[in-house]
Design a protein around this motif. Structure first.
Motif, PDB file in Angstrom:
ATOM      1  N   PHE A 178      42.797  34.060  44.057  1.00  0.00           N
ATOM      2  CA  PHE A 178      42.989  32.868  43.243  1.00  0.00           C
ATOM      3  C   PHE A 178      42.848  31.584  44.065  1.00  0.00           C
ATOM      4  O   PHE A 178      42.874  30.497  43.506  1.00  0.00           O
TER       5      PHE A 178
ATOM      6  N   HIS B  17      42.676  28.928  38.260  1.00  0.00           N
ATOM      7  CA  HIS B  17      43.235  29.958  37.403  1.00  0.00           C
ATOM      8  C   HIS B  17      44.727  30.150  37.666  1.00  0.00           C
ATOM      9  O   HIS B  17      45.189  30.046  38.802  1.00  0.00           O
ATOM     10  N   LYS B  18      45.492  30.450  36.618  1.00  0.00           N
ATOM     11  CA  LYS B  18      46.931  30.636  36.703  1.00  0.00           C
ATOM     12  C   LYS B  18      47.340  31.954  36.049  1.00  0.00           C
ATOM     13  O   LYS B  18      46.683  32.427  35.119  1.00  0.00           O
TER      14      LYS B  18
ATOM     15  N   TYR C  26      50.911  33.794  34.410  1.00  0.00           N
ATOM     16  CA  TYR C  26      52.286  33.585  33.981  1.00  0.00           C
ATOM     17  C   TYR C  26      52.898  34.929  33.607  1.00  0.00           C
ATOM     18  O   TYR C  26      52.305  35.717  32.872  1.00  0.00           O
TER      19      TYR C  26
ATOM     20  N   ASN D  86      39.545  26.784  34.542  1.00  0.00           N
ATOM     21  CA  ASN D  86      41.002  26.819  34.425  1.00  0.00           C
ATOM     22  C   ASN D  86      41.426  27.975  33.525  1.00  0.00           C
ATOM     23  O   ASN D  86      41.903  27.789  32.411  1.00  0.00           O
TER      24      ASN D  86
ATOM     25  N   VAL E 288      43.649  31.191  32.242  1.00  0.00           N
ATOM     26  CA  VAL E 288      45.083  31.483  32.151  1.00  0.00           C
ATOM     27  C   VAL E 288      45.270  32.953  31.792  1.00  0.00           C
ATOM     28  O   VAL E 288      44.655  33.464  30.860  1.00  0.00           O
TER      29      VAL E 288
ATOM     30  N   GLU F 120      48.352  35.746  30.919  1.00  0.00           N
ATOM     31  CA  GLU F 120      49.763  35.911  30.563  1.00  0.00           C
ATOM     32  C   GLU F 120      50.091  37.403  30.491  1.00  0.00           C
ATOM     33  O   GLU F 120      49.358  38.181  29.890  1.00  0.00           O
TER      34      GLU F 120
ATOM     35  N   ASP G 107      44.142  37.110  28.424  1.00  0.00           N
ATOM     36  CA  ASP G 107      43.558  35.972  29.119  1.00  0.00           C
ATOM     37  C   ASP G 107      42.824  35.107  28.100  1.00  0.00           C
ATOM     38  O   ASP G 107      42.592  35.509  26.953  1.00  0.00           O
TER      39      ASP G 107
END
Length: 510
Positions: free
Chosen positions: A378, A383-384, A386, A423, A425, A427, A443
Motif C-alpha cells: 500500500f 488505498h485504505k 478499514y 483512492n 477503499v 472494508e 471494495d
C-alpha cells in the motif's frame, strides 16, 4: 472404412499436450515478465535505501536543532556516515550527495568531483544528469533518473543506470543511490538459464518415458493382433484394453491434480516470499537509524577517549559525552525494540501461512497482522483498508488459511479492482451467529460483469494474463474456504460498483 488410430499416437497425444501446456505456462506466462519484475523489485529497494540515507541526515539535523552539535558538525557527520554506507553483493554499491546548485558534496568513487559545480556535467549520451536530478526534486521532492555512469569503482566501464534521488530541503541537499541495468539483465538471464536447464531435463525425461511407453504399446498391439483369430481371447483382450484405458484416464487425472496442487503450493510460497520482502522493508528504517546512532556514539567515544589519554579532557566534555551517550542509547534501544516488535508480528503470520494446524486467535488482531505484513503493497498509494471487527472475537480455526484467503483477496483488489483507481477503499466486517461467523469483504473497485463472476473461481482464469497473472489466486481462496474451513463463499459485483465477498464458516469459541 474404419480408420484405426495407431497405439503410439494414442499414447503420445496426452503426453504431447501436457508438454505443450507446460511450455506455454513457462515461456508464455512466466518468462516475459521476469526482467520487468526484477526491475520493479530493484527500484523498490533503492527507494528504501535512499530513505534510509535521508533518515540519517534527518536524525543529525534534529541533533543540530536540539543543540547537541553545530550545523557543520551535523553535516560533516552525515557525509561521513553516508559515504561509508556500502551495500550490494560486492559491497561496492554506494550513495552520493549534491545540492540544488548543483554542486557535488560527496561521491565515494568520484572524489575528483567533490566540491565542484555540476551544472554542465553530462554523461556520454549528452544527458545533464545532475541538472535532471535537481528538476525532479524541485518538482516532486523525489523520483527516478535514467543516465549513463561508470560501473561502481571502474571509471573505464560506462553503463546504463537508474537512480532514485530525494531532497532534504532544510540543507538544500539531494541524496541518491542507484542500480545498474546490466545487473538486472544478468540476474534475469541467470533465472532464464536455470529454468531452461530444468525444462530440458524434464522434457528429456518425458521423452525417455514416452519412448519406453510407445515401444511397450507397439509390442502389446502386436500381441493383440496375433491372438485376434480366437474369439474368446479377443473378448478377454477387449476387456483388458478397456481396463487399461480406464487406468490411463485415472493416471492422467491424477497427474493433472498433482500439477494443479503444485501450482497452488507455488502460489502460496510466492505469498510467503512477499511477506518476507515486507518484513525487510518495514524493519529497514529502525535498524538503519540504530546503526547510524551507534556509529555516531562510537565516534564520540573515540573523541572523548583521545581527550582523556592526552590529558586535555574537561568536565564539560565528559558531561556532554554522557548526555550524548544517554540520548544515543535511548534512540538505539527504542528503534531496536520497534524492529523486534515488527519481527515478532510477522513471525507468527509467516508460521501460520506455512502451517496447516488450527489454533486459538483473536480475529481482529490477526487481521491487523495481515495488513501490517502487506504494508509495503500500500506504500505510495492512496488505498485504505478499514476493519469493522469487534475486539473480543476469539475463535479456534486455521489462521494460515485466513492469511492466504485475505492476502489473495486484498491483492486481487489492488491488482484488478483498483486498476486506474487512485483512492481505493477496502472494508472488512464480521457478523457472528450460532457456532459460525460471516466475514464480509468489499471494495469500491471496477467490479465485474456476470461472465467474470461466473468464472472467478476457475483455475487459471485471469483478466491479467499479459501482466503476469496466474489465475490461481481466487481458486486457492475457494478451495481453502470450502475444504479446509468447511465454509461457503458468495460473490456480488457489478461493473463500476465494486465487489463483495461473503465468507461463512463454522468455528469454535465464538
Amino acid at each position: 472404412m474404419n480408420f484405426k488410430v495407431p497405439v503410439w499416437v494414442k499414447i503420445f497425444m496426452p503426453i504431447g499436450i501436457s508438454i505443450a501446456l507446460f511450455l506455454y505456462i513457462v515461456f508464455g506466462i512466466h518468462l516475459p515478465d521476469v526482467e520487468t519484475r526484477l526491475l520493479e523489485q530493484k527500484k523498490s529497494q533503492i527507494y528504501d535505501l535512499t530513505q534510509t540515507a535521508v533518515d540519517v541526515i534527518e536524525h543529525n539535523y534534529k541533533m543540530f536543532k536540539s543543540g547537541k552539535m553545530t550545523e557543520k558538525e551535523a553535516q560533516a557527520l552525515s557525509v561521513s556516515i553516508i559515504s561509508s554506507m556500502k551495500f550490494g553483493p560486492e559491497g561496492k554499491d554506494y550513495y552520493w550527495i549534491t545540492n540544488f546548485q548543483p554542486k557535488m558534496i560527496m561521491h565515494p568513487y568520484r572524489t575528483d568531483l567533490d566540491g565542484k559545480m555540476l551544472d554542465k556535467f553530462a554523461d556520454p549520451s549528452g544527458n545533464q544528469l545532475f541538472n535532471e536530478m535537481v528538476k525532479v526534486v524541485r518538482k516532486s521532492g523525489e523520483g527516478y533518473v535514467n543516465y549513463m555512469w561508470q560501473w561502481k569503482d571502474d571509471p573505464n566501464n560506462i553503463v546504463q543506470k537508474i537512480s532514485y534521488v530525494k531532497a532534504f530541503p532544510e540543507w538544500q541537499w539531494i541524496v541518491g543511490t542507484g542500480i545498474y541495468i546490466d545487473d538486472i539483465k544478468k540476474e534475469a538471464s541467470s533465472q532464464v538459464q536455470k529454468l531452461m536447464v530444468f525444462t530440458l531435463m524434464v522434457f528429456f525425461f518425458i521423452l525417455i518415458l514416452s519412448g519406453y511407453t510407445i515401444i511397450s504399446g507397439v509390442e502389446t498391439n502386436k500381441e493383440l493382433i496375433r491372438r485376434e483369430s480366437e474369439l474368446e481371447q479377443l473378448n478377454r483382450e477387449l476387456e483388458d484394453r478397456v481396463e487399461t484405458r480406464t487406468k490411463d484416464l485415472k493416471n492422467s487425472l491424477e497427474n493433472l491434480k498433482r500439477t494443479q496442487n503444485q501450482l497452488i503450493e507455488a502460489e502460496k510460497m510466492a505469498s510467503l516470499g512477499n511477506l518476507v520482502a515486507g518484513v525487510a522493508h518495514e524493519i529497514n528504517t529502525p535498524v538503519g537509524i540504530g546503526v547510524t546512532t551507534a556509529t555516531f556514539l562510537e565516534d564520540k567515544l573515540k573523541t572523548i577517549t583521545s581527550a582523556y589519554q592526552s590529558g586535555q579532557m574537561k568536565k564539560s566534555d565528559l558531561d556532554k559525552f554522557f548526555e550524548i551517550a544517554d540520548q544515543s542509547l535511548k534512540g538505539i534501544t527504542s528503534n531496536l525494540m520497534r524492529a523486534g516488535t515488527l519481527v515478532r508480528s510477522f513471525k507468527q503470520v509467516a508460521v501460520d501461512q506455512s502451517s496447516e494446524h488450527p489454533r486459538v486467535f483473536n480475529v481482529k488482531n490477526y487481521f491487523e497482522d495481515i495488513l501490517q505484513s502487506l504494508g509495503p503493497r500500500f506504500k505510495n498509494t492512496g488505498h485504505k483498508v478499514y476493519l469493522n471487527i469487534p475486539d473480543d472475537i476469539i475463535i479456534e480455526s486455521f489462521p494460515g488459511a485466513f492469511m492466504q484467503i485475505y492476502t489473495n483477496l486484498i491483492m486481487n483488489s489492488l491488482i484488478h479492482g483498483f486498476d486506474e483507481i487512485e483512492n481505493g477503499v477496502i472494508e472488512i466486517s464480521l457478523e457472528k451467529g450460532d457456532g459460525e461467523i460471516s466475514i464480509i469483504y468489499s471494495d469500491n473497485g471496477v467490479g465485474m460483469d456476470e461472465d467474470q463472476q461466473s468464472r472467478i473461481f476457475e483455475p487459471f482464469y485471469t483478466t491479467k494474463r499479459n501482466a503476469g497473472g496466474s489465475g490461481l489466486g481466487m481458486n486457492i481462496v475457494y478451495n481453502l474456504v470450502s475444504r479446509q474451513l468447511n465454509g461457503t463463499i458468495k460473490t456480488y459485483s457489478k461493473p463500476g460498483q465494486g465487489t463483495t465477498f461473503t465468507i461463512t464458516m463454522p468455528v469454535k469459541g465464538v
